[in-house]
Design a protein around this motif. Structure first.
Motif, PDB file in Angstrom:
ATOM      1  N   MET A   7       0.852  -0.968   0.198  1.00  0.00           N
ATOM      2  CA  MET A   7       0.090   0.143   0.017  1.00  0.00           C
ATOM      3  C   MET A   7       0.865   1.310   0.022  1.00  0.00           C
ATOM      4  SD  MET A   7      -2.613   1.360   2.987  1.00  0.00           S
ATOM      5  CE  MET A   7      -1.498   2.165   4.106  1.00  0.00           C
ATOM      6  N   PRO A   8       1.622   1.607  -1.106  1.00  0.00           N
ATOM      7  CA  PRO A   8       2.491   2.752  -0.900  1.00  0.00           C
ATOM      8  C   PRO A   8       1.531   4.039  -1.089  1.00  0.00           C
ATOM      9  CG  PRO A   8       3.384   0.997  -2.472  1.00  0.00           C
ATOM     10  CD  PRO A   8       2.149   0.622  -2.026  1.00  0.00           C
ATOM     11  N   ILE A   9       0.595   4.062  -1.957  1.00  0.00           N
ATOM     12  CA  ILE A   9      -0.040   5.163  -2.224  1.00  0.00           C
ATOM     13  C   ILE A   9      -1.580   4.634  -2.027  1.00  0.00           C
ATOM     14  CG2 ILE A   9      -0.972   7.142  -3.553  1.00  0.00           C
ATOM     15  CD1 ILE A   9       1.777   6.710  -4.981  1.00  0.00           C
ATOM     16  N   SER A  10      -2.443   5.105  -0.975  1.00  0.00           N
ATOM     17  CA  SER A  10      -3.418   4.527  -0.370  1.00  0.00           C
ATOM     18  C   SER A  10      -4.442   5.200  -1.510  1.00  0.00           C
ATOM     19  CB  SER A  10      -3.924   5.033   0.916  1.00  0.00           C
ATOM     20  OG  SER A  10      -5.142   4.640   1.133  1.00  0.00           O
ATOM     21  N   SER A  11      -5.631   4.654  -1.591  1.00  0.00           N
ATOM     22  CA  SER A  11      -6.732   5.256  -2.511  1.00  0.00           C
ATOM     23  C   SER A  11      -7.370   6.728  -2.007  1.00  0.00           C
ATOM     24  CB  SER A  11      -7.742   4.222  -2.738  1.00  0.00           C
ATOM     25  OG  SER A  11      -8.349   3.621  -1.291  1.00  0.00           O
ATOM     26  N   ASP A  12      -7.130   6.786  -0.661  1.00  0.00           N
ATOM     27  CA  ASP A  12      -7.882   8.055  -0.206  1.00  0.00           C
ATOM     28  C   ASP A  12      -6.951   9.329  -0.256  1.00  0.00           C
ATOM     29  OD1 ASP A  12      -5.906   7.277   1.841  1.00  0.00           O
ATOM     30  OD2 ASP A  12      -7.225   7.377   3.421  1.00  0.00           O
ATOM     31  N   VAL A  13      -5.819   9.205  -0.990  1.00  0.00           N
ATOM     32  CA  VAL A  13      -4.994  10.370  -1.013  1.00  0.00           C
ATOM     33  C   VAL A  13      -5.490  10.907  -2.141  1.00  0.00           C
ATOM     34  CG1 VAL A  13      -2.527  11.051  -1.909  1.00  0.00           C
ATOM     35  CG2 VAL A  13      -2.732   8.909  -0.458  1.00  0.00           C
ATOM     36  N   LYS A  14      -5.512  12.484  -2.109  1.00  0.00           N
ATOM     37  CA  LYS A  14      -5.888  13.539  -2.915  1.00  0.00           C
ATOM     38  C   LYS A  14      -4.489  14.205  -3.647  1.00  0.00           C
ATOM     39  CE  LYS A  14      -9.870  14.439  -0.437  1.00  0.00           C
ATOM     40  NZ  LYS A  14     -10.791  15.275   0.512  1.00  0.00           N
ATOM     41  N   ILE A  15      -4.524  13.862  -4.966  1.00  0.00           N
ATOM     42  CA  ILE A  15      -3.288  14.229  -5.889  1.00  0.00           C
ATOM     43  C   ILE A  15      -3.722  15.136  -6.807  1.00  0.00           C
ATOM     44  CG2 ILE A  15      -1.386  13.364  -7.175  1.00  0.00           C
ATOM     45  CD1 ILE A  15      -1.567  10.496  -5.775  1.00  0.00           C
ATOM     46  N   GLY A  16      -3.282  16.448  -6.705  1.00  0.00           N
ATOM     47  CA  GLY A  16      -3.251  17.282  -7.958  1.00  0.00           C
ATOM     48  C   GLY A  16      -2.755  17.051  -9.175  1.00  0.00           C
ATOM     49  N   ASP A  17      -3.224  17.768 -10.236  1.00  0.00           N
ATOM     50  CA  ASP A  17      -2.789  17.659 -11.476  1.00  0.00           C
ATOM     51  C   ASP A  17      -1.318  18.012 -11.581  1.00  0.00           C
ATOM     52  OD1 ASP A  17      -5.392  17.268 -12.617  1.00  0.00           O
ATOM     53  OD2 ASP A  17      -5.665  19.428 -13.144  1.00  0.00           O
ATOM     54  N   ASP A  18      -0.448  17.074 -12.289  1.00  0.00           N
ATOM     55  CA  ASP A  18       0.829  16.920 -12.812  1.00  0.00           C
ATOM     56  C   ASP A  18       1.816  17.000 -11.394  1.00  0.00           C
ATOM     57  OD1 ASP A  18       0.419  17.617 -15.514  1.00  0.00           O
ATOM     58  OD2 ASP A  18       0.138  19.859 -15.004  1.00  0.00           O
ATOM     59  N   VAL A  19       1.247  16.173 -10.381  1.00  0.00           N
ATOM     60  CA  VAL A  19       2.163  15.825  -9.387  1.00  0.00           C
ATOM     61  C   VAL A  19       3.248  14.732 -10.041  1.00  0.00           C
ATOM     62  CG1 VAL A  19       2.120  14.591  -7.132  1.00  0.00           C
ATOM     63  CG2 VAL A  19       0.425  16.505  -7.574  1.00  0.00           C
ATOM     64  N   ARG A  20       4.358  14.751  -9.510  1.00  0.00           N
ATOM     65  CA  ARG A  20       5.436  13.756  -9.652  1.00  0.00           C
ATOM     66  C   ARG A  20       5.647  13.152  -8.556  1.00  0.00           C
ATOM     67  NH1 ARG A  20      10.305  15.968 -13.430  1.00  0.00           N
ATOM     68  NH2 ARG A  20      10.626  13.795 -13.133  1.00  0.00           N
ATOM     69  N   ILE A  21       5.373  11.821  -8.504  1.00  0.00           N
ATOM     70  CA  ILE A  21       5.828  11.114  -7.302  1.00  0.00           C
ATOM     71  C   ILE A  21       7.001   9.976  -7.928  1.00  0.00           C
ATOM     72  CG2 ILE A  21       5.177   9.290  -5.562  1.00  0.00           C
ATOM     73  CD1 ILE A  21       2.535  10.858  -5.932  1.00  0.00           C
ATOM     74  N   PHE A  22       8.120  10.257  -7.515  1.00  0.00           N
ATOM     75  CA  PHE A  22       9.353   9.666  -7.695  1.00  0.00           C
ATOM     76  C   PHE A  22       9.266   7.998  -7.365  1.00  0.00           C
ATOM     77  CE2 PHE A  22      10.459  13.779  -8.613  1.00  0.00           C
ATOM     78  CZ  PHE A  22      10.795  13.842  -9.805  1.00  0.00           C
ATOM     79  N   HIS A  23       9.296   6.973  -7.984  1.00  0.00           N
ATOM     80  CA  HIS A  23       9.294   5.568  -7.511  1.00  0.00           C
ATOM     81  C   HIS A  23       7.927   5.417  -6.640  1.00  0.00           C
ATOM     82  CE1 HIS A  23      13.076   4.751  -9.365  1.00  0.00           C
ATOM     83  NE2 HIS A  23      13.607   5.678  -8.665  1.00  0.00           N
ATOM     84  N   PRO A  24       6.737   5.517  -7.024  1.00  0.00           N
ATOM     85  CA  PRO A  24       5.356   5.199  -6.039  1.00  0.00           C
ATOM     86  C   PRO A  24       5.617   4.195  -5.338  1.00  0.00           C
ATOM     87  CG  PRO A  24       5.128   5.763  -8.435  1.00  0.00           C
ATOM     88  CD  PRO A  24       6.505   5.496  -8.722  1.00  0.00           C
ATOM     89  N   ASP A  25       6.253   3.097  -5.886  1.00  0.00           N
ATOM     90  CA  ASP A  25       6.326   1.905  -4.816  1.00  0.00           C
ATOM     91  C   ASP A  25       7.301   1.969  -3.805  1.00  0.00           C
ATOM     92  OD1 ASP A  25       8.278   2.035  -7.034  1.00  0.00           O
ATOM     93  OD2 ASP A  25       8.691  -0.128  -6.658  1.00  0.00           O
ATOM     94  N   LEU A  26       7.889   3.310  -3.722  1.00  0.00           N
ATOM     95  CA  LEU A  26       8.605   3.373  -2.429  1.00  0.00           C
ATOM     96  C   LEU A  26       8.443   4.589  -1.682  1.00  0.00           C
ATOM     97  CD1 LEU A  26      12.427   2.368  -4.304  1.00  0.00           C
ATOM     98  CD2 LEU A  26      10.888   0.964  -2.844  1.00  0.00           C
ATOM     99  N   VAL A  27       7.322   4.841  -1.411  1.00  0.00           N
ATOM    100  CA  VAL A  27       6.635   6.040  -0.917  1.00  0.00           C
ATOM    101  C   VAL A  27       5.388   5.361  -0.008  1.00  0.00           C
ATOM    102  CG1 VAL A  27       7.385   7.956  -2.604  1.00  0.00           C
ATOM    103  CG2 VAL A  27       5.018   6.892  -2.408  1.00  0.00           C
ATOM    104  N   ASN A  28       5.242   6.012   1.243  1.00  0.00           N
ATOM    105  CA  ASN A  28       3.928   5.823   1.887  1.00  0.00           C
ATOM    106  C   ASN A  28       3.086   6.803   2.167  1.00  0.00           C
ATOM    107  OD1 ASN A  28       2.401   3.969   3.387  1.00  0.00           O
ATOM    108  ND2 ASN A  28       3.352   4.253   5.390  1.00  0.00           N
ATOM    109  N   LEU A  29       1.971   7.151   1.270  1.00  0.00           N
ATOM    110  CA  LEU A  29       0.990   8.099   1.438  1.00  0.00           C
ATOM    111  C   LEU A  29      -0.393   7.678   1.783  1.00  0.00           C
ATOM    112  CD1 LEU A  29       2.319   9.696  -2.015  1.00  0.00           C
ATOM    113  CD2 LEU A  29       3.301  10.119   0.260  1.00  0.00           C
TER     114      LEU A  29
END
Length: 158
Positions: A1-23
């Motif tokens: 669960m690196p990025i949960s479905s309840d995260v609100k992400i704005g346009d053009d956000v860059r998340i480097f290595h989404p599998d290696l973050v915890n949001l």
């Protein structure tokens, strides 16, 4: 669960290595950048065009306004008196303590390795030196450094 479905992400956000973050349970404003190995907890808001560098920890109760820079390995704290257990010896739950909020105002910069205590405001355009331990409010446009962080008069600051 690196990025949960309840995260609100704005346009053009860059998340480097989404599998290696915890949001989880947070919001991230448009055009922001989130580095590798970053954790952003619930009830946290990241503004637009922010840069959150790798290995940083942004805990519940932190609000970061627009255009803020957070250096590598920055740690926010949301509990002044942390304990593992309640007075009865049982592990603490969310009901055993209160989140103490922190505000980082627009265009502030926080240097790598800084520790930001809870319940403070970092002013607009302020700069926190690398490795500083911030224990008190920082005025708008101020430069602070050291342990604990102190105002730095006369230092060059663009």
């Amino acid at each position: 669960m690196p990025i949960s479905s309840d995260v609100k992400i704005g346009d053009d956000v860059r998340i480097f290595h989404p599998d290696l973050v915890n949001l989880y349970g947070c919001s991230i404003g448009a055009e922001s950048k989130i580095g590798t190995f970053v954790e952003i907890q619930k009830n946290t808001s990241i503004g637009r065009r922010c840069k959150i560098s790798s290995h940083s920890f942004i805990c519940e109760g932190v609000t970061i306004e627009d255009e803020v820079f957070v250096g590598h390995g920055v740690m926010f704290i949301n509990d002044r008196y942390p304990r593992a257990t309640a007075s009865d010896g049982q592990l603490q739950t969310e009901n055993d303590w209160t989140v103490v909020p922190t505000l980082v105002k627009r265009r502030a910069s926080i240097g790598s390795g800084a520790v930001i205590m809870c319940g403070i405001t970092i002013g607009e355009g302020a700069m926190i030196g690398a490795g500083a331990v911030v224990t008190a409010d920082v005025p708008d446009g101020a430069l602070v450094a050291g342990v604990p962080a102190r105002l730095r008069a006369g230092d060059p600051f663009p």
